[in-house]
Design a protein around this motif. Structure first.
Motif, PDB file in Angstrom:
ATOM      1  N   LYS A 281      30.322  32.716  27.744  1.00  0.00           N
ATOM      2  CA  LYS A 281      30.189  32.612  29.204  1.00  0.00           C
ATOM      3  C   LYS A 281      30.961  33.730  29.902  1.00  0.00           C
ATOM      4  CE  LYS A 281      29.327  27.661  29.933  1.00  0.00           C
ATOM      5  NZ  LYS A 281      29.819  26.448  30.587  1.00  0.00           N
ATOM      6  N   GLU A 282      32.178  33.996  29.424  1.00  0.00           N
ATOM      7  CA  GLU A 282      32.990  35.046  30.040  1.00  0.00           C
ATOM      8  C   GLU A 282      32.387  36.424  29.800  1.00  0.00           C
ATOM      9  OE1 GLU A 282      36.845  34.276  28.392  1.00  0.00           O
ATOM     10  OE2 GLU A 282      37.348  32.771  29.922  1.00  0.00           O
ATOM     11  N   ARG A 283      31.775  36.615  28.621  1.00  0.00           N
ATOM     12  CA  ARG A 283      31.131  37.905  28.327  1.00  0.00           C
ATOM     13  C   ARG A 283      29.939  38.129  29.254  1.00  0.00           C
ATOM     14  NH1 ARG A 283      26.951  40.138  25.891  1.00  0.00           N
ATOM     15  NH2 ARG A 283      25.983  38.119  25.446  1.00  0.00           N
ATOM     16  N   LEU A 284      29.125  37.103  29.438  1.00  0.00           N
ATOM     17  CA  LEU A 284      27.961  37.227  30.316  1.00  0.00           C
ATOM     18  C   LEU A 284      28.378  37.489  31.765  1.00  0.00           C
ATOM     19  CD1 LEU A 284      25.693  34.368  28.894  1.00  0.00           C
ATOM     20  CD2 LEU A 284      25.319  36.839  28.695  1.00  0.00           C
ATOM     21  N   PHE A 285      29.466  36.811  32.202  1.00  0.00           N
ATOM     22  CA  PHE A 285      29.933  37.046  33.572  1.00  0.00           C
ATOM     23  C   PHE A 285      30.462  38.467  33.729  1.00  0.00           C
ATOM     24  CE2 PHE A 285      33.135  37.040  36.943  1.00  0.00           C
ATOM     25  CZ  PHE A 285      32.381  36.558  38.003  1.00  0.00           C
ATOM     26  N   LEU A 286      31.153  38.961  32.711  1.00  0.00           N
ATOM     27  CA  LEU A 286      31.674  40.332  32.762  1.00  0.00           C
ATOM     28  C   LEU A 286      30.526  41.338  32.859  1.00  0.00           C
ATOM     29  CD1 LEU A 286      34.091  42.249  32.631  1.00  0.00           C
ATOM     30  CD2 LEU A 286      33.928  42.170  30.137  1.00  0.00           C
ATOM     31  N   VAL A 287      29.452  41.108  32.080  1.00  0.00           N
ATOM     32  CA  VAL A 287      28.274  41.988  32.137  1.00  0.00           C
ATOM     33  C   VAL A 287      27.682  41.974  33.550  1.00  0.00           C
ATOM     34  CG1 VAL A 287      25.896  42.271  31.333  1.00  0.00           C
ATOM     35  CG2 VAL A 287      27.727  41.798  29.688  1.00  0.00           C
ATOM     36  N   TYR A 288      27.571  40.750  34.120  1.00  0.00           N
ATOM     37  CA  TYR A 288      27.026  40.629  35.477  1.00  0.00           C
ATOM     38  C   TYR A 288      27.938  41.324  36.492  1.00  0.00           C
ATOM     39  CZ  TYR A 288      26.001  38.655  40.023  1.00  0.00           C
ATOM     40  OH  TYR A 288      25.730  38.526  41.369  1.00  0.00           O
ATOM     41  N   ASN A 304      34.555  52.751  46.307  1.00  0.00           N
ATOM     42  CA  ASN A 304      35.439  52.645  45.134  1.00  0.00           C
ATOM     43  C   ASN A 304      36.919  52.579  45.516  1.00  0.00           C
ATOM     44  OD1 ASN A 304      35.730  55.265  45.968  1.00  0.00           O
ATOM     45  ND2 ASN A 304      35.763  56.147  43.907  1.00  0.00           N
ATOM     46  N   VAL A 305      37.267  52.852  46.783  1.00  0.00           N
ATOM     47  CA  VAL A 305      38.672  52.751  47.205  1.00  0.00           C
ATOM     48  C   VAL A 305      38.931  51.445  47.962  1.00  0.00           C
ATOM     49  CG1 VAL A 305      39.025  55.249  47.281  1.00  0.00           C
ATOM     50  CG2 VAL A 305      38.221  54.052  49.337  1.00  0.00           C
ATOM     51  N   ARG A 306      37.905  50.653  48.166  1.00  0.00           N
ATOM     52  CA  ARG A 306      38.105  49.382  48.875  1.00  0.00           C
ATOM     53  C   ARG A 306      38.689  48.335  47.923  1.00  0.00           C
ATOM     54  NH1 ARG A 306      33.059  48.634  53.184  1.00  0.00           N
ATOM     55  NH2 ARG A 306      33.352  50.673  54.184  1.00  0.00           N
ATOM     56  N   LEU A 307      39.469  47.417  48.508  1.00  0.00           N
ATOM     57  CA  LEU A 307      40.114  46.381  47.690  1.00  0.00           C
ATOM     58  C   LEU A 307      39.129  45.252  47.414  1.00  0.00           C
ATOM     59  CD1 LEU A 307      43.765  46.112  49.068  1.00  0.00           C
ATOM     60  CD2 LEU A 307      43.036  46.820  46.809  1.00  0.00           C
ATOM     61  N   VAL A 308      38.253  45.497  46.447  1.00  0.00           N
ATOM     62  CA  VAL A 308      37.302  44.474  46.015  1.00  0.00           C
ATOM     63  C   VAL A 308      37.811  43.940  44.688  1.00  0.00           C
ATOM     64  CG1 VAL A 308      34.925  43.975  45.395  1.00  0.00           C
ATOM     65  CG2 VAL A 308      35.416  45.623  47.202  1.00  0.00           C
ATOM     66  N   LYS A 309      38.365  42.751  44.719  1.00  0.00           N
ATOM     67  CA  LYS A 309      39.045  42.195  43.540  1.00  0.00           C
ATOM     68  C   LYS A 309      38.182  41.104  42.931  1.00  0.00           C
ATOM     69  CE  LYS A 309      43.605  41.692  41.941  1.00  0.00           C
ATOM     70  NZ  LYS A 309      43.280  42.803  41.069  1.00  0.00           N
ATOM     71  N   ILE A 310      37.669  41.372  41.732  1.00  0.00           N
ATOM     72  CA  ILE A 310      36.801  40.395  41.053  1.00  0.00           C
ATOM     73  C   ILE A 310      37.591  39.595  40.024  1.00  0.00           C
ATOM     74  CG2 ILE A 310      34.694  40.121  39.681  1.00  0.00           C
ATOM     75  CD1 ILE A 310      33.756  42.805  40.864  1.00  0.00           C
ATOM     76  N   PHE A 311      38.554  40.245  39.358  1.00  0.00           N
ATOM     77  CA  PHE A 311      39.396  39.591  38.355  1.00  0.00           C
ATOM     78  C   PHE A 311      40.862  39.733  38.755  1.00  0.00           C
ATOM     79  CE2 PHE A 311      35.553  40.780  36.053  1.00  0.00           C
ATOM     80  CZ  PHE A 311      35.268  39.621  35.327  1.00  0.00           C
ATOM     81  N   ALA A 312      41.678  38.781  38.316  1.00  0.00           N
ATOM     82  CA  ALA A 312      43.127  38.845  38.549  1.00  0.00           C
ATOM     83  C   ALA A 312      43.851  38.250  37.348  1.00  0.00           C
ATOM     84  CB  ALA A 312      43.500  38.095  39.821  1.00  0.00           C
ATOM     85  N   GLN A 313      45.046  38.779  37.066  1.00  0.00           N
ATOM     86  CA  GLN A 313      45.845  38.306  35.936  1.00  0.00           C
ATOM     87  C   GLN A 313      46.728  37.138  36.348  1.00  0.00           C
ATOM     88  OE1 GLN A 313      48.183  41.334  34.096  1.00  0.00           O
ATOM     89  NE2 GLN A 313      46.455  42.338  33.106  1.00  0.00           N
ATOM     90  N   ASP A 314      46.804  36.124  35.470  1.00  0.00           N
ATOM     91  CA  ASP A 314      47.716  35.014  35.733  1.00  0.00           C
ATOM     92  C   ASP A 314      49.097  35.333  35.184  1.00  0.00           C
ATOM     93  OD1 ASP A 314      47.615  34.646  33.000  1.00  0.00           O
ATOM     94  OD2 ASP A 314      46.525  32.747  33.068  1.00  0.00           O
ATOM     95  N   GLU A 315      49.999  34.336  35.216  1.00  0.00           N
ATOM     96  CA  GLU A 315      51.381  34.589  34.788  1.00  0.00           C
ATOM     97  C   GLU A 315      51.491  34.955  33.311  1.00  0.00           C
ATOM     98  OE1 GLU A 315      50.993  29.971  34.827  1.00  0.00           O
ATOM     99  OE2 GLU A 315      50.257  31.662  35.984  1.00  0.00           O
ATOM    100  N   SER A 495      26.166  36.288  42.691  1.00  0.00           N
ATOM    101  CA  SER A 495      25.350  35.121  42.374  1.00  0.00           C
ATOM    102  C   SER A 495      26.230  33.877  42.275  1.00  0.00           C
ATOM    103  CB  SER A 495      24.629  35.346  41.045  1.00  0.00           C
ATOM    104  OG  SER A 495      24.189  34.118  40.501  1.00  0.00           O
ATOM    105  N   GLU A 496      25.886  32.833  43.045  1.00  0.00           N
ATOM    106  CA  GLU A 496      26.656  31.589  42.989  1.00  0.00           C
ATOM    107  C   GLU A 496      26.536  30.933  41.620  1.00  0.00           C
ATOM    108  OE1 GLU A 496      26.434  28.820  46.221  1.00  0.00           O
ATOM    109  OE2 GLU A 496      26.046  30.398  47.697  1.00  0.00           O
ATOM    110  N   GLU A 497      25.389  31.093  40.969  1.00  0.00           N
ATOM    111  CA  GLU A 497      25.211  30.527  39.625  1.00  0.00           C
ATOM    112  C   GLU A 497      26.142  31.206  38.629  1.00  0.00           C
ATOM    113  OE1 GLU A 497      23.450  27.935  38.334  1.00  0.00           O
ATOM    114  OE2 GLU A 497      23.190  27.434  40.449  1.00  0.00           O
ATOM    115  N   ALA A 498      26.284  32.525  38.762  1.00  0.00           N
ATOM    116  CA  ALA A 498      27.179  33.261  37.854  1.00  0.00           C
ATOM    117  C   ALA A 498      28.622  32.816  38.043  1.00  0.00           C
ATOM    118  CB  ALA A 498      27.048  34.766  38.089  1.00  0.00           C
ATOM    119  N   ILE A 499      29.030  32.633  39.308  1.00  0.00           N
ATOM    120  CA  ILE A 499      30.402  32.176  39.592  1.00  0.00           C
ATOM    121  C   ILE A 499      30.611  30.772  39.047  1.00  0.00           C
ATOM    122  CG2 ILE A 499      31.990  31.532  41.455  1.00  0.00           C
ATOM    123  CD1 ILE A 499      30.702  33.805  43.112  1.00  0.00           C
TER     124      ILE A 499
END
Length: 662
Positions: A281-288, A304-315, A495-499
């Protein structure tokens, strides 16, 4: 006290039986023979009763008999005596008695015991704390399927003395089967881990996140007798997420014991299948996500300089989609309104993730909710995620905004969209709200444009638990942005389905469930009195060093309470009330020819010495505390307002009145 003849004979019989049971007669004979050999051989003198009792006492036989003969006061005797007056200072002389827990015999429980820690090498040189000495402590916080637990604080050491047991109820999600006892096969399908967070509290009350660990508990389903012991290696957080901080010895046990345990092959196969499913599931989302990002850049190269954050690191340094950090969160009866929720989030401490070394770089660390609320402080992203979750829980359409504030500093805040199209920004660090009225850059200069009051400069994306939008308007300046999220020419949606495939609860084993909020354990009255007393002492000592005497006016101190309550009400509701009554009361308390000065200040911590040092940095407050003149009277009032998770707003007001001699 005289005994009835039959009671006396009964008592003699009981004592005789006890003496026979202990073989006291035989032991007396041995002592008698030994005493005769030692003391009567030379002179053959007579041995008195006192000599024999003395010999029995020396050998501890009398003490043994008295220990065995325990006399219990009758219930009627207790009832006749009046209850003693409770002492003002309670001293616990009784041994620690563990509280009994009511266990539902129709439910299944996981008993998790923490049997100490080892290899906490950072505390290798930590000296043993003296009795009564304040020392740094470790506290273990647990969350499992909507249940929260907290261990007793253990002094920091290389081998911390954790000895706590937690009874975790394992229940099904479906309502129809909720009352049935869950079997081993059903439990194997419950993939929720036990989230464990280790917090260190120093001698000043400052908290630090030491470790965050997700415990896979289902290995106990294949253990013999439903009991297993495991050693859990805890890794650090942030930049130290690959470094071991220590080991916890944990014992897991199922109650009631399983009639039929699973084979280790079955459990390991289940774990492997879950990992494969999550990874796919995570691989498919990464591809999307990569495809979405390429399309976003094709709209305009400057994106490419805008703060569009798709992933974030946890602790723990693990990447997750940002949408997984937000979820509708209902606070039960702990919070009543969205604005009260904003106030609660704002009084949680603000602290940027620590960075090793200089350079001014910002270490990214979006904490899981449990780590954030247990530590009681976090970065602006943690505050924004929690506030957005609470506003979603209150039924609002809320989003987390990622962008910048002044000087290009990255920042996150919350936005709500009203049904009438009103856009409201919520600053999670302060609780302030701002209405957004966009500036139209195409209007002629004569048209008056609204002046933005918010501190935000640019915005790259907005998201919640179901939606993600990238800003694709010509300018990313907040003041000219139009927040019509349905217009794909302005906001590029994901895509809401992808999220949903990777962010909805239970979608993957890597998405942790949100813990419920806990009620405050702070006694507001006691804490307010303690801080106020400490501040009085600090002020008196400070003035004494300046050669000034200190006279406190208790009545004036009490009159400051309505002002502090009004300040907190205003912070929560944005409504000011009660100021007229406060001013009238102060005018009556200050005689003609006298001057009154007051200085209110707000804190989110309960350290009186630290608060006093901060107050002295203000020239207005220092002027009050160091007041000189005729008939100087000082006043101080402290009011603590508790919030969930033992967060609190602390209001302090210093005041003085003195006779004007100019």
């Amino acid at each position: 006290m005289a005994l009835a003849p039959e009671k006396a004979s009964e008592l003699k019989q009981i004592i005789h039986q006890q003496l026979v049971k202990m073989d006291v007669h035989g032991r007396i004979r041995e002592v008698l023979a030994e005493t005769v050999r030692e003391e009567l051989a030379p002179e053959h003198q007579e041995l008195s009763t006192e000599d024999l009792i003395k010999a029995l006492r020396q050998r501890g036989i009398v003490d043994d008999v008295m220990k065995e003969l325990k006399f219990v006061t009758g219930v009627n005797e207790k009832e006749r005596t009046s209850a003693p007056k409770p002492s003002t200072r309670f001293v616990d002389t009784e041994p620690l008695v563990l509280k009994k827990t009511n266990i539902d015999p129709t439910r299944r429980y996981l008993y998790l015991q923490v049997l100490g820690g080892k290899a906490f090498l950072e505390h290798l040189q930590e000296p043993e704390p003296l009795p009564g000495q304040i020392c740094s402590t470790f506290t273990l916080c647990l969350h499992f399927r909507n249940q929260r637990f907290r261990s007793k604080p253990a002094p920091c050491a290389c081998e911390p003395d954790f000895h706590d047991g937690f009874l975790l109820e394992v229940h099904k999600d479906s309502l129809g089967d909720g009352s049935k006892m869950v079997d081993a096969t059903s439990m194997l399908s419950i993939c929720d881990p036990v989230h464990m967070v280790l917090i260190k509290t120093d001698t000043f009350g400052e908290t630090t996140l030491v470790a965050s660990y997700f415990l896979e508990w289902r290995s106990v389903l294949a253990a013999e007798n439903s009991v297993t012991n495991i050693a859990v290696e805890l890794l650090g957080v942030g930049t130290e997420s690959k470094v071991s901080v220590g080991v916890l010895n944990i014992r897991l046990e199922m109650y009631p014991h399983l009639n039929k345990t699973l084979s280790p092959e079955v459990t390991s196969t289940q774990f492997s299948l879950e990992r494969q499913k999550t990874a796919e599931k995570e691989r498919l989302f990464l591809v999307y996500a990569k495809q979405w990002w390429r399309e976003y850049l094709q709209i305009r190269p400057t994106h490419n300089v805008r703060l569009v954050k798709i992933f974030a690191q946890d602790e723990n340094g693990v990447n997750h989609p940002v949408c997984s950090y937000v979820r509708p969160l209902r606070a039960g009866r702990l919070l009543d309104t969205p604005r009260q929720a904003a106030r609660f989030v704002s009084v949680l401490g603000y602290e940027r993730a620590p960075v090793i070394g200089g350079g001014g770089g910002k270490q990214e660390q979006w904490c899981t909710l449990l780590a954030f609320v247990c530590r009681n402080k976090g970065d602006c992203e943690d505050h924004a995620n929690l506030l957005c979750s609470l506003l979603l829980g209150f039924g609002l359409e809320a989003f987390v905004c990622v962008g910048t504030k002044a000087k290009g500093v990255p920042h996150t805040w919350v936005m709500t969209c009203g049904t009438d199209g009103t856009i409201t920004f919520w600053e999670s660090l302060t609780g302030h709200r701002y209405i957004h009225r966009p500036v139209n850059p195409d209007d002629p200069p004569v048209v008056e444009q609204p002046k933005p009051l918010y501190p935000y400069r640019t915005i790259g994306c907005v998201f919640n638990h179901q939606k993600f939008f990238g800003n694709c308007q010509p300018s990313d300046a907040v003041e000219v942005c139009v927040f019509d999220l349905h217009d794909e020419s302005k906001w590029k949606p994901m895509s809401e389905e992808a999220i949903k495939s990777v962010c909805s609860p239970g979608s993957t084993s890597s998405v942790s469930a949100f813990p419920p909020l806990c009620a405050s354990t702070i006694d507001a009255v006691v804490t307010s009195n303690e801080i106020e007393l400490q501040l009085r002492i600090l002020v008196s000592e400070y003035r004494k060093d300046l050669g000034l005497s200190t006279v406190w006016d208790d009545h004036l101190s009490y009159l400051l309470s309505p002002a502090l309550a009004a300040y907190e009400l205003e912070r929560t509701t944005s409504v000011s009330a009660g100021n007229e009554e406060f001013q009238d009361a102060v005018r009556r308390a200050v005689p003609d020819g006298h001057t009154f000065k007051g200085f209110p200040i707000h804190f989110v911590y309960r350290n009186a010495r630290r608060a006093f040092a901060t107050c002295l940095r203000s020239p207005f407050c220092e002027e009050i505390i160091c007041c000189r003149g005729d008939q100087v009277r000082l006043a101080v009032r402290v009011r603590v307002f508790p919030y969930p998770e033992s967060a609190c707003a602390v209001w302090i007001m210093f005041a003085c009145k003195y006779r004007s001699v100019l």
